[in-house]
Write an enzyme that holds these catalytic residues in place. Structure first.
Site, PDB file in Angstrom:
ATOM      1  N   CYS A  54       0.800  -1.234   0.000  1.00 51.58           N
ATOM      2  CA  CYS A  54       0.000   0.000   0.000  1.00 51.58           C
ATOM      3  C   CYS A  54       0.831   1.281   0.000  1.00 51.58           C
ATOM      4  O   CYS A  54       0.273   2.371  -0.071  1.00 51.58           O
ATOM      5  CB  CYS A  54      -0.967  -0.025   1.179  1.00 51.58           C
ATOM      6  SG  CYS A  54      -2.010  -1.509   1.162  1.00 51.58           S
ATOM      7  N   HIS A  86      -2.295   8.542   4.885  1.00 52.11           N
ATOM      8  CA  HIS A  86      -2.567   7.146   4.526  1.00 52.11           C
ATOM      9  C   HIS A  86      -4.014   6.855   4.922  1.00 52.11           C
ATOM     10  O   HIS A  86      -4.744   6.258   4.144  1.00 52.11           O
ATOM     11  CB  HIS A  86      -1.580   6.227   5.223  1.00 52.11           C
ATOM     12  CG  HIS A  86      -1.682   4.806   4.790  1.00 52.11           C
ATOM     13  ND1 HIS A  86      -1.500   4.423   3.480  1.00 52.11           N
ATOM     14  CD2 HIS A  86      -1.984   3.670   5.479  1.00 52.11           C
ATOM     15  CE1 HIS A  86      -1.680   3.111   3.369  1.00 52.11           C
ATOM     16  NE2 HIS A  86      -1.969   2.629   4.569  1.00 52.11           N
ATOM     17  N   HIS A  88      -9.837   1.917  -0.357  1.00 49.52           N
ATOM     18  CA  HIS A  88      -8.387   1.674  -0.294  1.00 49.52           C
ATOM     19  C   HIS A  88      -7.951   0.928  -1.562  1.00 49.52           C
ATOM     20  O   HIS A  88      -8.198  -0.269  -1.702  1.00 49.52           O
ATOM     21  CB  HIS A  88      -8.058   0.855   0.954  1.00 49.52           C
ATOM     22  CG  HIS A  88      -6.595   0.814   1.276  1.00 49.52           C
ATOM     23  ND1 HIS A  88      -5.608   1.014   0.337  1.00 49.52           N
ATOM     24  CD2 HIS A  88      -5.944   0.603   2.448  1.00 49.52           C
ATOM     25  CE1 HIS A  88      -4.426   0.922   0.901  1.00 49.52           C
ATOM     26  NE2 HIS A  88      -4.602   0.678   2.191  1.00 49.52           N
TER      27      HIS A  88
END
Length: 407
Positions: A167, A298, A333
């Site tokens: 990620c 994030h 996400h």
């Protein structure tokens, strides 16, 4: 990382394929509105899943966007990456033949590679035997083909590198591309990431207890986790002097970046390590904490991530934490593409003058401490000069990029 004195690097083209729209303008408009674009999953059978919402790219038809590669020979992640790259080049006003003739390449991040292809192959294997697997789909499975798809689609002969640091991978890609251009090893680089929605990642996050039921609400007192998502994103980087010479629009300048690894825990982020990464990124970019006007977080919406990220920011910025928001509340996400989408919206924030919002925030979690401004609701008019883009990943891989208004 590039040393001071090397070439200035600017972002002149943006491309996006996401649940919030295809193309940078459509994507940016959706983010500014702050209306979630997640929905009920339709790309795989969700029977047995109690949580069935995600950021899915509905009605994506790759033949509408791709000119050279045959979509039938490539996986969905590669199709996303190549489409986003082609959109970025068009957005930059750069002739395809000029780009192909230059020293140009691509670097793309990913978490799961061609996960949808692998699921197809596993289904064939389980239904019959190894011999039943379609050879063409086997050839489409390697994750390294994601960057190769970009080069094939655009006729590029420079480096084609796929980075799999999960990620945080797009920020790793952006940093690598920055070094290539700043150091004179390339004149153009396409940087970004791609991942496709898949059943096993959705199941994995559910089993970790990290999946929200229907709504992702980072920094909110009632946040409960992430929504999985998919998409592809690309940024075109080139030297400042070259962009000036061809009269290119310059969204932002890449000022610097940093990467590190906690090497402590597979899924629990470490605030001290993240704070060190932020400080290193500031040093590399030649900026101080006081100069940061905005943080693209994030911001997964899990209780642990948001608390850790704010604690790390507080360690660096003290009581003056800049506005910090998460676009994952809007698009979900997107895994390896996540920090690429963050970089894209940072470029647009600098160029158009706004702060991206966090959707679904009703009450900021008081446990995060005072002074946390997640820019709730819709975009806020502003004139940020320097912004910070976060990307964290399983295994403790942190990557932070710093972007500035072009002067």
């Amino acid at each position: 990382m590039s040393e001071p004195g090397t070439r200035r690097v600017v972002v002149t083209g943006l491309g996006a394929v996401s649940s919030a729209g295809i193309g940078a303008a459509e994507f940016t408009a959706a983010i500014r509105a702050g209306a979630p674009t997640t929905s009920e999953i339709s790309s795989f059978d969700t029977t047995g899943f109690p949580h069935v919402h995600a950021g899915e790219v509905k009605d994506f038809e790759p033949r509408e966007w791709l000119r050279r590669i045959d979509p039938g020979q490539w996986g969905r992640s590669s199709q996303f990456a190549a489409s986003a790259a082609r959109l970025a080049v068009a957005d930059a006003g750069l002739a395809e033949e000029d780009l192909a003739a230059a020293r140009a390449g691509s670097v793309m991040g990913t978490t799961s590679g061609e996960s949808a292809v692998i699921e197809e192959l596993v289904a064939e294997w389980a239904a019959d035997s190894l011999k039943s697997m379609t050879p063409g789909r086997v050839a489409a499975a390697p994750a390294g083909r994601i960057a190769v798809a970009v080069n094939h689609e655009l006729g590029l002969t420079g480096e084609a590198l796929t980075l799999a640091t999960a990620c945080s991978a797009s920020n790793y890609a952006l940093g690598y591309a920055y070094d290539m251009v700043a150091g004179g090893d390339a004149d153009y680089m396409l940087a970004g990431g791609a991942d496709s929605l898949n059943r096993w990642a959705h199941a994995g996050f559910f089993r970790l207890g990290a999946l929200a039921e229907e709504v992702c609400r980072p920094f909110d007192v009632d946040r409960s986790g992430i929504l999985t998502a998919e998409g592809g994103v690309a940024l075109l980087l080139e030297p400042y002097e070259r962009a000036v010479a061809r009269g290119a629009r310059m969204y932002a300048e890449v000022l610097g970046y940093s990467v590190n690894c906690d090497a402590e825990h597979m899924v629990h982020p470490d605030p001290t390590s993240i704070a060190a990464c932020i400080r290193d990124a500031h040093r590399n970019a030649g900026v101080t904490p006081e100069q940061i006007d905005y943080i693209c977080a994030h911001g997964t919406g899990t209780r642990t991530n948001d608390a850790t990220e704010v604690a790390a920011a507080r360690e660096v910025f003290g009581d003056r934490i800049p506005p910090i928001s998460s676009i994952k509340s809007i698009i979900g996400h997107t895994m390896g593409a996540a920090s690429g989408f963050g970089a894209l919206i940072c470029c647009q924030a600098l160029y158009e003058g706004f702060l991206p919002p966090t959707a679904n925030v009703e009450q900021v979690d008081p446990a995060l401490g005072a002074g946390v401004d997640p820019v709730p609701g819709s975009a806020r008019p502003a004139r940020p000069q320097v912004v910070e883009n976060h990307g964290f990943a399983f295994g403790g891989n942190n990557a932070i990029t710093i972007l500035g208004r072009v002067s």
